[in-house]
Design a protein around this motif. Sequence first.
Motif, PDB file in Angstrom:
ATOM      1  N   ILE A 176       0.859  -1.185   0.000  1.00 46.65           N
ATOM      2  CA  ILE A 176       0.000   0.000   0.000  1.00 46.65           C
ATOM      3  C   ILE A 176       0.894   1.233   0.000  1.00 46.65           C
ATOM      4  O   ILE A 176       1.792   1.352   0.829  1.00 46.65           O
ATOM      5  CB  ILE A 176      -0.910   0.025   1.258  1.00 46.65           C
ATOM      6  CG1 ILE A 176      -1.727  -1.266   1.375  1.00 46.65           C
ATOM      7  CG2 ILE A 176      -1.826   1.249   1.231  1.00 46.65           C
ATOM      8  CD1 ILE A 176      -2.678  -1.522   0.228  1.00 46.65           C
ATOM      9  N   CYS A 177       0.639   2.152  -0.956  1.00 51.85           N
ATOM     10  CA  CYS A 177       1.410   3.397  -1.015  1.00 51.85           C
ATOM     11  C   CYS A 177       1.125   4.227   0.242  1.00 51.85           C
ATOM     12  O   CYS A 177      -0.033   4.540   0.530  1.00 51.85           O
ATOM     13  CB  CYS A 177       1.046   4.196  -2.263  1.00 51.85           C
ATOM     14  SG  CYS A 177       1.758   5.854  -2.294  1.00 51.85           S
ATOM     15  N   PRO A 178       2.152   4.565   1.036  1.00 54.29           N
ATOM     16  CA  PRO A 178       1.932   5.327   2.265  1.00 54.29           C
ATOM     17  C   PRO A 178       1.491   6.756   2.004  1.00 54.29           C
ATOM     18  O   PRO A 178       0.979   7.432   2.892  1.00 54.29           O
ATOM     19  CB  PRO A 178       3.310   5.303   2.949  1.00 54.29           C
ATOM     20  CG  PRO A 178       4.274   5.115   1.833  1.00 54.29           C
ATOM     21  CD  PRO A 178       3.573   4.286   0.791  1.00 54.29           C
ATOM     22  N   ASN A 179       1.673   7.209   0.781  1.00 51.36           N
ATOM     23  CA  ASN A 179       1.352   8.609   0.451  1.00 51.36           C
ATOM     24  C   ASN A 179      -0.119   8.778   0.061  1.00 51.36           C
ATOM     25  O   ASN A 179      -0.798   9.678   0.549  1.00 51.36           O
ATOM     26  CB  ASN A 179       2.268   9.094  -0.674  1.00 51.36           C
ATOM     27  CG  ASN A 179       2.224  10.588  -0.848  1.00 51.36           C
ATOM     28  OD1 ASN A 179       2.286  11.330   0.130  1.00 51.36           O
ATOM     29  ND2 ASN A 179       2.078  11.030  -2.069  1.00 51.36           N
ATOM     30  N   CYS A 180      -0.640   7.895  -0.836  1.00 49.69           N
ATOM     31  CA  CYS A 180      -2.000   8.085  -1.354  1.00 49.69           C
ATOM     32  C   CYS A 180      -2.901   6.883  -1.076  1.00 49.69           C
ATOM     33  O   CYS A 180      -4.092   6.920  -1.347  1.00 49.69           O
ATOM     34  CB  CYS A 180      -1.966   8.393  -2.851  1.00 49.69           C
ATOM     35  SG  CYS A 180      -1.465   6.997  -3.861  1.00 49.69           S
ATOM     36  N   GLY A 181      -2.335   5.784  -0.515  1.00 47.91           N
ATOM     37  CA  GLY A 181      -3.153   4.638  -0.166  1.00 47.91           C
ATOM     38  C   GLY A 181      -3.437   3.710  -1.328  1.00 47.91           C
ATOM     39  O   GLY A 181      -4.164   2.730  -1.182  1.00 47.91           O
ATOM     40  N   GLU A 182      -2.850   3.974  -2.497  1.00 52.35           N
ATOM     41  CA  GLU A 182      -3.039   3.132  -3.669  1.00 52.35           C
ATOM     42  C   GLU A 182      -2.389   1.760  -3.434  1.00 52.35           C
ATOM     43  O   GLU A 182      -1.303   1.674  -2.883  1.00 52.35           O
ATOM     44  CB  GLU A 182      -2.403   3.822  -4.885  1.00 52.35           C
ATOM     45  CG  GLU A 182      -2.418   3.015  -6.166  1.00 52.35           C
ATOM     46  CD  GLU A 182      -3.776   3.037  -6.873  1.00 52.35           C
ATOM     47  OE1 GLU A 182      -4.526   4.013  -6.673  1.00 52.35           O
ATOM     48  OE2 GLU A 182      -4.070   2.080  -7.589  1.00 52.35           O
ATOM     49  N   LYS A 183      -3.082   0.687  -3.837  1.00 50.31           N
ATOM     50  CA  LYS A 183      -2.508  -0.653  -3.702  1.00 50.31           C
ATOM     51  C   LYS A 183      -1.638  -0.938  -4.922  1.00 50.31           C
ATOM     52  O   LYS A 183      -2.099  -0.939  -6.054  1.00 50.31           O
ATOM     53  CB  LYS A 183      -3.618  -1.704  -3.592  1.00 50.31           C
ATOM     54  CG  LYS A 183      -3.066  -3.089  -3.233  1.00 50.31           C
ATOM     55  CD  LYS A 183      -4.055  -4.189  -3.555  1.00 50.31           C
ATOM     56  CE  LYS A 183      -5.132  -4.301  -2.474  1.00 50.31           C
ATOM     57  NZ  LYS A 183      -6.081  -5.399  -2.776  1.00 50.31           N
ATOM     58  N   LEU A 184      -0.326  -1.166  -4.673  1.00 47.82           N
ATOM     59  CA  LEU A 184       0.598  -1.455  -5.770  1.00 47.82           C
ATOM     60  C   LEU A 184       0.848  -2.949  -5.812  1.00 47.82           C
ATOM     61  O   LEU A 184       1.245  -3.557  -4.832  1.00 47.82           O
ATOM     62  CB  LEU A 184       1.931  -0.731  -5.557  1.00 47.82           C
ATOM     63  CG  LEU A 184       1.870   0.750  -5.195  1.00 47.82           C
ATOM     64  CD1 LEU A 184       3.260   1.273  -4.930  1.00 47.82           C
ATOM     65  CD2 LEU A 184       1.214   1.549  -6.299  1.00 47.82           C
ATOM     66  N   GLU A 185       0.611  -3.542  -6.983  1.00 49.96           N
ATOM     67  CA  GLU A 185       0.900  -4.966  -7.156  1.00 49.96           C
ATOM     68  C   GLU A 185       2.092  -5.095  -8.081  1.00 49.96           C
ATOM     69  O   GLU A 185       2.286  -4.296  -8.992  1.00 49.96           O
ATOM     70  CB  GLU A 185      -0.323  -5.668  -7.748  1.00 49.96           C
ATOM     71  CG  GLU A 185      -1.480  -5.695  -6.767  1.00 49.96           C
ATOM     72  CD  GLU A 185      -2.722  -6.346  -7.378  1.00 49.96           C
ATOM     73  OE1 GLU A 185      -2.772  -7.567  -7.430  1.00 49.96           O
ATOM     74  OE2 GLU A 185      -3.608  -5.598  -7.803  1.00 49.96           O
ATOM     75  N   PHE A 186       2.904  -6.114  -7.847  1.00 47.47           N
ATOM     76  CA  PHE A 186       4.055  -6.292  -8.730  1.00 47.47           C
ATOM     77  C   PHE A 186       4.292  -7.760  -9.018  1.00 47.47           C
ATOM     78  O   PHE A 186       3.882  -8.649  -8.289  1.00 47.47           O
ATOM     79  CB  PHE A 186       5.323  -5.667  -8.159  1.00 47.47           C
ATOM     80  CG  PHE A 186       5.361  -5.604  -6.672  1.00 47.47           C
ATOM     81  CD1 PHE A 186       5.117  -4.411  -6.016  1.00 47.47           C
ATOM     82  CD2 PHE A 186       5.607  -6.741  -5.919  1.00 47.47           C
ATOM     83  CE1 PHE A 186       5.136  -4.360  -4.643  1.00 47.47           C
ATOM     84  CE2 PHE A 186       5.627  -6.679  -4.553  1.00 47.47           C
ATOM     85  CZ  PHE A 186       5.394  -5.496  -3.906  1.00 47.47           C
ATOM     86  N   ASP A 187       5.012  -7.952 -10.128  1.00 48.68           N
ATOM     87  CA  ASP A 187       5.261  -9.312 -10.623  1.00 48.68           C
ATOM     88  C   ASP A 187       6.540  -9.856  -9.992  1.00 48.68           C
ATOM     89  O   ASP A 187       7.635  -9.386 -10.258  1.00 48.68           O
ATOM     90  CB  ASP A 187       5.370  -9.261 -12.156  1.00 48.68           C
ATOM     91  CG  ASP A 187       5.420 -10.665 -12.741  1.00 48.68           C
ATOM     92  OD1 ASP A 187       5.680 -10.769 -13.945  1.00 48.68           O
ATOM     93  OD2 ASP A 187       5.207 -11.630 -11.992  1.00 48.68           O
ATOM     94  N   LEU A 188       6.400 -10.838  -9.120  1.00 46.43           N
ATOM     95  CA  LEU A 188       7.536 -11.400  -8.392  1.00 46.43           C
ATOM     96  C   LEU A 188       8.538 -12.052  -9.341  1.00 46.43           C
ATOM     97  O   LEU A 188       9.741 -11.907  -9.185  1.00 46.43           O
ATOM     98  CB  LEU A 188       7.024 -12.437  -7.385  1.00 46.43           C
ATOM     99  CG  LEU A 188       8.015 -12.912  -6.328  1.00 46.43           C
ATOM    100  CD1 LEU A 188       8.438 -11.773  -5.440  1.00 46.43           C
ATOM    101  CD2 LEU A 188       7.382 -14.025  -5.519  1.00 46.43           C
TER     102      LEU A 188
END
Length: 144
Positions: free
Chosen positions: A118-130
Motif C-alpha cells: 500500500i502506497c503510504p502517500n496516497c493509499g493506492e494498492k501497488l501490485e508487482f510481478d515477483l
Amino acid sequence: MEITERVAYLKGLAEGLCLDTESKEGKIIATMIDILDDVALELQDHQNQIIEISDGLDAVSDDLEDVEDIVYDEDDEDYDEEDEEGDDDSEDCYATTCPTCEETVYFDESILEDGEVICPNCGEKLEFDLSGLEENGSDDDEKE
Ligand SMILES: [Zn+2]
C-alpha cells in the motif's frame, strides 16, 4: 585583464609615436582611444559584478542545499540504515514508484512475497510481478 592592458599599450603607442592630436586624424584617433579606455573599464566593472553575483548565487545554492537536507532527510536516513544492515541480515530492500502519486515506495522481502504494497502517500494498492524481479537478478549474475 587583457583588454585594459591592450588599451594601455595602445595609449603608450600613440604617445610614443607622437600622435599629432591637432590634426583631424589625430583628434579622431585620440578620441577613439579615450572611448576604448572607458569601454575597457566598464567591461572590467561588469565582470567584477558578475563574479559578485555568481558568489552570491553559490551562497544561496549552499543554503538551499542545507534546507533540502533538513526537509528531505528523515526518510533517507531510515532507508540508508536499513540498506547498510540489509546485506548482513540477508533482508533485501526494494523500491518502486507509485503510478498514482509518483511517490517512491520502499518495501522489504516479506512484503514482496505478498505481491502487493500500500502506497503510504496516497493509499493506492501497488501490485508487482515477483517473477519479473527474480529474472532481472539472474540476468545480472549470469555465469558461464
Ligand atoms: Zn501513491
